[in-house]
Design an enzyme around this catalytic site. Structure first.
Site, PDB file in Angstrom:
ATOM      1  N   GLY A  50       1.037  -0.736   0.109  1.00 50.00           N
ATOM      2  CA  GLY A  50      -0.090   0.340   0.111  1.00 50.00           C
ATOM      3  C   GLY A  50       1.143   1.101  -0.229  1.00 50.00           C
ATOM      4  O   GLY A  50       1.663   1.272   0.913  1.00 50.00           O
ATOM      5  N   ARG A  89      10.055  -0.320  -4.459  1.00 50.75           N
ATOM      6  CA  ARG A  89       9.353  -0.418  -5.657  1.00 50.75           C
ATOM      7  C   ARG A  89       9.193   0.817  -5.682  1.00 50.75           C
ATOM      8  O   ARG A  89       9.388   1.662  -4.900  1.00 50.75           O
ATOM      9  CB  ARG A  89       8.597  -1.477  -4.268  1.00 50.75           C
ATOM     10  N   GLN A 197      -4.933  -8.922  -2.429  1.00 48.82           N
ATOM     11  CA  GLN A 197      -5.220  -8.282  -1.645  1.00 48.82           C
ATOM     12  C   GLN A 197      -6.478  -7.387  -1.379  1.00 48.82           C
ATOM     13  O   GLN A 197      -6.893  -7.491  -0.272  1.00 48.82           O
ATOM     14  CB  GLN A 197      -4.503  -6.662  -2.030  1.00 48.82           C
ATOM     15  N   ASP A 238      -1.315   4.146  -6.692  1.00 52.28           N
ATOM     16  CA  ASP A 238      -0.220   4.304  -6.815  1.00 52.28           C
ATOM     17  C   ASP A 238       0.913   5.890  -6.937  1.00 52.28           C
ATOM     18  O   ASP A 238       1.935   6.639  -6.641  1.00 52.28           O
ATOM     19  CB  ASP A 238       0.377   3.632  -6.974  1.00 52.28           C
TER      20      ASP A 238
END
Ligand code: MRU
EC number: 5.3.1.23
Length: 357
Positions: A50, A89, A197, A238
């Site tokens: 997240g 990431r 998720q 994101d």
């Protein structure tokens, strides 16, 4: 809010306690993260995930890195620590913004001890800010829904709740806020292949809260919009480019197209930290490619002591190839509104609403 035993990120001064989200909902286990290297592994392997949660964890990781050192510090050492965390990431911009801020905040510091103190307070401050932003965003989003309607049916994708943030959540934050306003909310949670998720984490959070929730597979949204009245799709993000193109968990784009076809409003819920005005369109957003095996087998579901949750978890022939882009880009034209702590606005308003924030 989740019970304290489910808070995903807990700072314990000498270590970072992370709820291992790979093992949920089967096992509630905490990892004791004691170094920047362990932090990077936890982010890369998605023990914590997240966008906002990754950013907060990253800054605690820097703090742990600084804790291991003492005496004089120079800017190259700081940069090298930051670079390591940055590479964990790539798609969510929150981490990259937080690391830039972390660098700025220690400019002029000459000792590791003071760098550590600055980063520790920054990470703690981020937790408070994120929770406040989510709560405001949640109310702003809830206010978009008709006041005279008592029940709402909402589709969501991935997990955007307390597990993905410092608490409350973004898209799930709007759902929590609607419930807090006394509305009945029925949630349809896309399972969110391949990492699940939605079925593992969103369903878990909704059940903890007593919010009615049905897991659907990622391909069911068309059927659902044909057979039930869906009031809205709420997703997180994101990274949002300046034109409104939005990167979010793989499958979001398909959901947006289906919503468009059925005239169901598609909302992207985001704090200001998700908007990357340096990028003109979604084409410039880097998309993380993950291991093929996450698609071909369920072997990512492990406890931290290495036991497989599905020992026979292969779901494809041995040697089968797969693609695993972890995110996709939803074109701005499919987004009715961005729901943020700064208010709700259409994609075209992004540059004005985010300027000088
Ligand atoms: O790969 P993940 O689980 O980190 O992806 C998470 C998402 O795509 C969320 O929608 C996004 O980070 C927003 S969380 C508030």
């Amino acid at each position: 809010m989740p019970q304290p035993e489910f808070l995903p990120i807990q700072w314990k001064s000498t270590y970072l306690s992370l709820l291992d989200q790979r093992a949920l909902p089967g096992k509630k286990e905490f990892l004791e993260i004691k170094s920047v290297e362990e932090t990077i592994i936890a982010i890369r392997d998605m023990a914590v995930r997240g966008a906002p949660a990754i950013a907060i964890t990253g800054i605690f990781g820097l703090t742990l890195g600084a804790k291991k050192k003492s005496g004089k510090v120079n800017s190259q050492e700081i940069e090298s620590l930051i670079k390591q965390v940055f590479e964990s990431r790539p798609t969510a911009v929150n981490l990259s913004f937080a690391l830039q801020e972390a660098k700025k905040r220690v400019e002029g510091e000459t000792l590791w001890e003071s760098v550590q103190t600055v980063w520790e307070s920054f990470a703690l401050e981020m937790m408070v800010d994120d929770l406040n932003a989510n709560q405001t965003l949640g109310k702003n989003g809830a206010n978009l829904f008709p006041k005279n309607q008592e029940e709402f049916h909402i589709i969501t994708h991935c997990n955007t709740g307390a597990l993905a943030t410092a608490g409350h959540g973004t898209a799930l934050g709007v759902i929590r806020s609607l419930r807090d306003m006394g509305k009945k909310v029925v949630v349809y949670a896309d399972e969110t292949r391949p990492f699940l998720q939605g079925s593992r984490l969103t369903a878990f959070e909704m059940m903890e809260e007593g919010i009615e929730c049905y897991i659907i597979t990622d391909g069911m949204s068309g059927w659902l919009m044909n057979h039930r009245k869906i009031d809205a799709v709420l997703v997180g993000c994101d990274r949002v480019a300046a034109n409104g193109d939005t990167a979010n968990k793989i499958g979001t784009y398909n959901l947006a197209i289906v919503a468009h076809e059925h005239n169901v409003p598609f909302y992207v819920c985001a704090t200001k930290d998700s908007f990357d005005l340096n990028l003109k369109t979604g084409e410039e957003i880097p998309i993380e490619m993950r291991k093929e095996s996450e698609v071909t087998q369920f072997d990512f579901l492990k406890t931290h002591d290495g036991k497989y949750l599905f020992p026979e978890g292969k779901t494809s022939p041995v040697g089968a190839r797969a693609l695993n882009p972890s995110f996709d880009i939803t074109k701005a034209k499919f987004i009715k509104n961005f729901i943020t702590e700064l208010g709700c606005f259409v994609p075209g308003e992004i540059p004005i609403r985010l300027k000088n924030v």
